[in-house]
Structures are given as structure tokens and as C-alpha cells.
Design an enzyme around this catalytic site. Structure first.
Site, PDB file in Angstrom:
ATOM      1  N   GLY A 352       0.851  -1.184   0.000  1.00 50.59           N
ATOM      2  CA  GLY A 352       0.000   0.000   0.000  1.00 50.59           C
ATOM      3  C   GLY A 352       0.875   1.217   0.000  1.00 50.59           C
ATOM      4  N   GLY A 353       0.244   2.365  -0.005  1.00 54.05           N
ATOM      5  CA  GLY A 353       0.997   3.597   0.061  1.00 54.05           C
ATOM      6  C   GLY A 353       1.766   3.712   1.360  1.00 54.05           C
ATOM      7  N   PHE A 354       1.379   2.935   2.333  1.00 55.62           N
ATOM      8  CA  PHE A 354       1.988   3.068   3.660  1.00 55.62           C
ATOM      9  C   PHE A 354       2.883   1.901   4.045  1.00 55.62           C
ATOM     10  CE2 PHE A 354      -2.023   5.324   3.641  1.00 55.62           C
ATOM     11  CZ  PHE A 354      -1.615   6.595   4.013  1.00 55.62           C
ATOM     12  N   GLY A 355       2.878   0.893   3.250  1.00 57.68           N
ATOM     13  CA  GLY A 355       3.724  -0.251   3.585  1.00 57.68           C
ATOM     14  C   GLY A 355       3.091  -1.546   3.119  1.00 57.68           C
ATOM     15  N   VAL A 357       1.236  -5.174   3.158  1.00 61.84           N
ATOM     16  CA  VAL A 357       0.076  -5.752   3.823  1.00 61.84           C
ATOM     17  C   VAL A 357       0.170  -7.266   3.699  1.00 61.84           C
ATOM     18  CG1 VAL A 357      -2.414  -5.830   3.949  1.00 61.84           C
ATOM     19  CG2 VAL A 357      -1.285  -3.759   3.196  1.00 61.84           C
ATOM     20  N   LYS A 372      -1.078  -4.650   8.300  1.00 65.37           N
ATOM     21  CA  LYS A 372      -0.389  -3.605   7.545  1.00 65.37           C
ATOM     22  C   LYS A 372       0.850  -3.210   8.329  1.00 65.37           C
ATOM     23  CE  LYS A 372      -2.990  -0.860   5.243  1.00 65.37           C
ATOM     24  NZ  LYS A 372      -3.290   0.069   4.126  1.00 65.37           N
ATOM     25  N   ASP A 468      -7.884  10.125   1.578  1.00 71.53           N
ATOM     26  CA  ASP A 468      -7.309   9.372   0.461  1.00 71.53           C
ATOM     27  C   ASP A 468      -8.333   8.418  -0.149  1.00 71.53           C
ATOM     28  OD1 ASP A 468      -5.369   8.817  -1.372  1.00 71.53           O
ATOM     29  OD2 ASP A 468      -4.220   7.467  -0.073  1.00 71.53           O
TER      30      ASP A 468
END
Ligand code: NAG
Ligand code: NAG
Ligand code: NAG
Ligand code: NAG
Length: 667
Positions: A352-355, A357, A372, A468
Site C-alpha cells: 500500500g501507500g503506507f507499507g 500488507v 499492515k 485518500d
């Protein structure tokens, strides 16, 4: 009177004379025996055949030869003997090698060997007919070479240590009518009876604990022809041996009779066995075993400490005082590690955009989850963020992906969500490999997402801005119900994140134009992004193409163009064909445009959006001209204070940041 006494004496003498030879020792003090090897008579009157010297043997024989054959026909005479013995092992449960009652042509047995040979034979003379050795062995070691049945048996040895009719040691208990086993090396005294009838060649061997009277049934009963074994004159006595395992072999009393019944032993007169021999042995054992045990324990505890420390490091978490109130929402890292099989690649659902999963199954509850893993070097703002995340965990809506909890490690935050089997919506819209969703599915998902976002904006105690919204943040459960994911995560990078890091928050094409002025996300900027999402779903296109070299109008411009030409339905996803509801399609496209209004105040609220979609309220009037997008003039090269913008054109093909955090399959 005197003649009567003389008669009795005469009869007694006659009785004694009727037996060819009588031997009786109730204890051995002063006994006239031929001793050899380790054998000795202890000061207490015990005949000790061996002490605990290794590889030793001891012999004790009646000093005179005994005549074993009927001189008139040369047949073996009957004999009867009984003795009480005890074997005291050096260490509990192991003792070597045993003792035997023996008839032998020699009382020294030169050349005989210790250990398994019992001081009776050696390696070359086993089975040799010139040996003329008969023995009843009480064997305490299992010797494979002699086919020993176990390490606790009675055997008949005829010129050989391969016993005839060997039996595990046991005695017949008349009360139960069964044989009860006995342990030779128990250290307790036991009595043995050996009876041989020369006429019918019957040999009986009986054994019992010394405090139990002679059992009615012998342990061993065999027909044995001793005529070729026994010489006319033989010595009778005992032999015992030790090997690497040692023990004390004692005879307490012995009675022997040739051609008659052996006199019973007077058990009360037998000498006592040494006391506390066991304790000494145990203490001896301990002096050897204790240091060994201690060393093993030490090694073991070192290993355990090492292991635990490694494990601790592996599962080390970061917990601060302020987190204690969030306790119930915290997952042990160990559980997450196990759930995701150590964050193995095969469990990776996507980036994901954050790391990353990962899919996981919680070991405690067998619940399927998505974990996540967010790298986060900055601890600034972490407290607020975790507080917010956890409070958002209390958000419950069927169109929000449920946050189950979190875990924190050094530089790493782990968020645990409910698992969504069908992954993210974008792969069904933009990736050919997935079957296209039907219009009714799409319309339902649109309503689901609007409902979820409406709840975030108005349904909770505080306004939650998603920041988002896009197709890749909409996840589908098993029944293709849409759920909004990743809400609130943008906050992590709004507060104190390093501006140099290229974390993706907000996505170009979904960003409301006013954000470039104010840098502030609001509910109307969420509505703007939701408008882009509506058009995405209806048109099956991204709001702006990821490849900037392809000159295509933005999605809003394009739909607006179609509308101006009076053919707004032409903007729909061609994959749908004619399989759609005109009224709904028109509504979604127009609502999408309305939400994309450049003026935030002109955009509807999520409440109005939901009402329109549900058909509870008409679409607010829209002025087509006011909708002309101004995005073409916007510049995104400023660095916002607390906002990091993603450029799909840069990231989409070089990395996976643009792909769904819940992409599944294929791995
Ligand atoms: C065992 O007996 C032998 C012979 O009597 C003697 O020389 C030896 O010292 C004894 N060993 C032990 C350990 O008592
Ligand atoms: C022991 O017995 C043998 C044989 O019977 C005999 O020759 C010897 O004299 C006896 N020794 C003692 C001390 O009685
Ligand atoms: C020895 O054998 C003879 C002849 O068979 C027999 O009469 C006698 O009783 C036997 N003696 C003993 C002591 O068994
Ligand atoms: C075995 O014992 C016999 C006597 O019984 C002896 O003659 C022979 O030398 C011994 N053999 C060994 C190898 O000790």
C-alpha cells in the site's frame, strides 16, 4: 537306658551315614572353604564372592572332592542343595555379572574369565566336553553372545554359558497362584533350592525371597542327563564375577546333601547383610552424577537464556506508558509474527501507500486478518496517531474496514484489519484480468462507500476526514460489498513526518484544488475525491492517466465534454455495454461532476450525496460552466507543510505504491 541312648546315637549316626555327604553353613564364620580370587569371608560371617572390583571373579568351594557317581552302576547320584544369597549392586539398577552354584573338577578354575563368563569358563572352552562343569547361574547382565533372555534370569549351564531352559527370575506365590517376579540385584536376600534326582534325571530349581517359604512349584524344572558331565569326583561351590559393572555377591548360608535331602537352613542364624550399602552407593552415585547433572543444567539454562533472548529480540515490541490505556487494542508482536508465518512473502497481499500488507490467521482465534506493516522512523506524533488509530478502532460501520488493533515496534507500526477476501476495487475496474463488475454491483459499491464516508463525516463523535479516497482504497468483502479502508492513515504523515520521505498521502487526480492553497484537508476535499471515485467506477478509467505522454483529457473534462454534447452516457465504461440502468448511470456521472466542483462550497455534503443515491432527494442543480476544471493551471511542485502528494505518473510504473494494499492472488 544307656543302651537306648546308644541306640539313638547309632540311629542318628546311621541317618547321617545314609547321606553320602552333608554340608551346612548357617553363616560362614570359621568355615573350611577353599576361597579363590576376590572371594573372602567377611568378619560378619558372610561369604563375599566379589566386592566391587571391576573385572573380578571369586570362587568358594567345599575343600573336599565329593563322590557324585553310584559306584555300582556309574550313574549320577542325586543331590540337593539350598543357599541364601544377596547381590548388592554398586549403583542401583546395574550390577555385574552374577553368581552361580557350580560343580567343577577344579576348585580354582584356572583360566576362567570374569564378567559374562561368571568365573567358570573362558572364551575358548565354552561348550568343551572336557570341561565337566555344571552350574545354575543367576545372571544379572544380558549377554547377547550367550543368547541371554534378559538381565535377570536363572539358567542351567552345562559346559556352556548358553543356558538350558533359562527363565526370568520369579517365584510361585501360592496365594495368588501365580509367579511373581523377583529382581536379583534388589540387594535383598533370596533363597535358592536346587534338586537333582539322579534316577529320573529331574532337575528342579526354585527361588524365593528369603522371608518366603519354599514355593510349591519350582521356577525351572528340566530333564537333564548329567552322566557325561559329572565326573566321579567333583567340587561343589560357588563362583561369581564382575565386569565393568560391579556388585557385591554374598552367600549367607549354604546346605548341601549328596543322595539325600539337604538340611534346611536356619534363617535366623544367617549373618546380617551390611547395612546402608544402598545409601553409600547412592551417595557415591551422586558424587559422580551431581557435577554431571549440574553441568548439564548449566548448559541447558544457558541455551534457554540464549533462546529466550533471541526470541525476545525477535518479538521485541515498543511499549510506552501512554499506551497502557490502549492495552486491549494492542496485539502481541509474537501473535502477528505467527499469524503471518513470520511475514513471509507468500502471505504478502500487496504494497500500500503506507507499507506492506500481509494476510494472517491469528493463532488465538483463527480469525483471518490483514496486517499492515508501516515503517515509521519518527516517533514524533506517534502518541496522537496511535490514540487516533485506536479511537478509530471504535468506529463501527459495515462500510468501513474494521481496524482490530495495532502493535508497535522500533521504527514499525503494525495495524491489524479485518481481512477482505476480494481485495481492492481498482483491480476490478482497471485490470483486465479480473472479470468486470456488473453495473448493479458497481452501483451498490458506490452506495456502500458513500454511506461509509458519510459516517466518517457526520456519524461519529468527531469528524473524521479520510484524505485518500480512491478505488484502490475501497475493499470488497466476499459478497462484493464495498468498504472504505485506510481512513485516518494520512494523519500519520501530516504530523511530524520527515518531508524528505516520499510517503504517499493523497493522490493526484483526487486532490481538491483548494488543498494546494490551504494545505488543509476538509470534508469537502473528501467529497472532491469521492467525485473522482464516482467517475472512476462509472467510466472504468483513472481520473488522470498515469502515463503523462498519452495526451488524454482528465476524467472530469471528458465527462463534462460528453455532457455538453448531450451524450453524457457515452462516458460510461465501454465494458458495461448496454448492461446498465440509465437513470442510475446518469445520476452517478452528474453527481461525480458535482462533487468535483472546483469551488468547495458548491460541492454537496456526503449527506446530500447519500440522499441522492438512495433516491430520497433530487440531485442539486448544476451549472455546467461553473464546473470547468481549473486543474490544468494547478501546480503541485510546492512542498506542503504537512502533506505529501503522490504523483501516479512517477510511481505507478516504477514502484507498486499506487497499487492496492489488498491486492491478492498471483503470489
Ligand atoms: C576387593 O577384594 C580384594 C581381595 O580381597 C582386595 O584386594 C581389594 O582391595 C578389594 N577392593 C575393594 C574395593 O574393596
Ligand atoms: C579343611 O578341609 C579339608 C578337606 O576336608 C581338610 O583337609 C583340612 O584339614 C580342613 N582344614 C581345617 C582348618 O579344618
Ligand atoms: C546304586 O546303583 C545300584 C544298582 O542300580 C542301586 O541298587 C543303588 O541303590 C544305587 N545307590 C544309590 C546310592 O543310589
Ligand atoms: C581356558 O581354560 C582352560 C582350562 O579350563 C585353559 O586350559 C585354557 O588355557 C584357557 N584359555 C584361555 C584363553 O585362557
Amino acid at each position: 537306658m544307656v543302651s537306648k541312648i546308644l541306640l539313638v546315637i547309632f540311629l542318628l549316626l546311621k541317618l547321617v551315614a545314609s547321606s553320602d555327604h552333608e554340608i551346612i553353613f548357617n553363616g560362614f564364620t570359621g568355615a573350611n572353604l577353599s576361597l579363590n580370587g576376590l572371594a573372602q569371608i567377611t568378619s560378619g560371617g558372610l561369604l563375599m564372592l566379589t566386592n566391587n572390583t571391576k573385572e573380578g571373579q571369586g570362587h568358594a568351594f567345599h575343600p573336599a572332592l565329593l563322590h557324585f557317581k553310584n559306584s555300582s552302576n556309574g550313574k549320577p547320584l542325586s543331590f540337593d542343595t539350598t543357599f541364601v544369597f544377596a547381590i548388592r549392586p554398586e549403583y542401583p539398577d546395574v550390577s555385574g555379572h552374577g553368581l552361580a552354584f557350580a560343580l567343577s573338577p577344579s576348585k580354582e578354575l584356572p583360566g576362567a574369565m570374569p564378567s559374562q563368563h561368571l568365573g567358570l569358563f573362558n572364551t575358548t572352552d565354552i561348550g568343551n566336553p572336557i570341561d565337566h562343569i555344571f552350574a545354575i547361574e543367576l545372571d544379572t547382565v544380558m549377554t547377547v553372545e550367550f543368547y541371554d533372555i534378559n538381565d535377570n534370569h536363572v539358567g542351567i549351564d552345562i559346559n556352556s554359558l548358553i543356558s538350558v531352559n533359562p527363565s526370568p527370575v520369579a517365584y510361585f506365590d501360592s496365594k495368588s497362584g501365580r509367579f511373581k517376579s523377583l529382581k536379583l540385584i534388589s540387594g535383598d536376600p533370596m533363597q535358592v533350592w536346587i534338586e537333582y534326582n539322579g534316577m529320573d534325571m529331574q532337575l528342579d530349581v526354585t527361588i524365593s525371597p528369603s522371608n518366603v517359604p519354599k514355593p510349591d512349584i519350582p521356577l525351572v524344572s528340566s530333564k537333564v542327563d548329567l552322566s557325561s558331565i559329572l565326573l566321579d569326583d567333583m567340587y561343589a561351590g560357588f563362583s561369581a564375577s564382575t565386569g565393568s559393572a560391579t556388585g557385591y555377591h554374598y552367600i549367607l548360608g549354604w546346605s548341601f546333601s549328596l543322595n539325600g535331602n539337604a538340611q534346611p537352613l536356619d534363617l535366623s542364624k544367617l549373618p546380617p547383610l551390611p547395612y546402608q550399602e544402598h545409601t553409600k552407593n547412592i551417595s557415591h552415585l551422586l558424587t559422580i552424577a551431581l557435577p554431571l547433572v549440574a553441568a548439564v543444567l548449566l548448559l541447558l539454562s544457558i541455551a534457554v537464556i540464549f533462546f529466550v533472548q533471541r526470541k525476545r529480540k525477535k518479538y521485541r515490541e515498543l511499549v510506552e506508558d501512554w499506551e497502557l490505556e490502549f492495552g486491549p487494542h494492542r496485539f502481541p508482536y509474537k501473535d502477528l509474527f505467527k499469524a503471518t508465518k513470520g511475514f513471509r512473502e507468500e502471505n504478502l497481499l500487496g504494497f500500500g501507500g503506507f507499507g506492506q500488507v500481509y494476510k494472517g490467521v491469528l493463532p488465538t482465534s483463527a480469525t483471518e486478518v490483514a496486517v499492515k506493516k508501516i515503517s515509521h522512523e519518527s516517533r514524533q506524533g506517534m502518541r496522537e496517531f496511535v490514540a487516533e488509530i485506536v479511537s478509530m478502532g471504535r468506529l463501527r460501520h459495515r462500510n468501513l474496514v474494521q481496524l482490530l488493533g495495532y502493535c508497535r515496534r522500533e521504527g514499525e507500526l503494525l495495524l491489524v484489519y479485518e481481512y477482505m477476501p476480494n481485495g481492492s476495487l481498482d483491480k476490478f475496474l482497471f485490470h483486465g484480468e479480473q472479470p468486470a463488475l456488473t453495473w448493479s454491483q458497481r452501483f451498490q459499491i458506490i452506495k456502500d462507500v458513500s454511506s461509509g464516508l458519510h459516517y466518517l463525516h457526520e456519524g461519529w463523535e468527531q469528524v473524521v476526514i479520510h484524505r485518500d479516497i480512491k478505488a484502490s482504497n475501497v475493499l470488497l468483502d466476499g459478497e462484493f460489498n464495498g468498504k472504505l479502508g485506510d481512513f485516518g492513515l494520512a494523519r500519520l504523515y501530516c504530523r511530524g513526518a520527515n518531508p524528505q520521505t516520499t510517503h504517499i498521502v493523497g493522490t493526484l487526480g483526487y486532490l481538491a484544488p483548494e488543498i494546494s492553497m490551504t494545505g488543509k484537508a476538509t470534508t469537502s476535499s473528501d467529497v472532491y475525491a469521492f467525485g473522482a471515485f464516482l467517475l472512476e467506477v462509472a467510466c472504468g478509467r483513472r481520473p488522470i492517466e498515469s502515463d503523462p505522454s498519452i495526451e488524454v483529457p482528465g476524467l472530469v473534462e471528458w465527462v463534462l465534454g460528453c455532457w455538453k454534447m448531450g451524450t453524457i452516457l457515452e462516458a460510461r465504461d465501454p465494458k458495461l455495454g448496454s448492461d446498465y440502468v440509465v437513470k442510475e448511470m446518469e445520476l452517478v456521472l452528474k453527481l461525480g461532476l458535482l462533487c468535483s466542483h472546483p469551488d468547495p462550497t458548491a460541492r454537496p455534503s456526503m449527506r446530500q450525496v447519500v440522499q441522492s443515491l438512495e433516491g430520497d432527494a433530487p440531485l442539486p442543480p448544476i451549472s455546467v460552466d461553473a464546473l470547468i476544471p481549473s486543474t490544468s493551471t494547478q501546480r503541485y511542485d510546492e512542498c506542503f507543510d504537512d502533506f505529501v502528494i503522490s504523483y501516479p505518473s512517477i510511481y505507478d510504473h516504477t514502484s507498486t505504491t499506487y497499487s492496492s494494499p489488498f491486492v491478492s492472488g498471483g503470489r
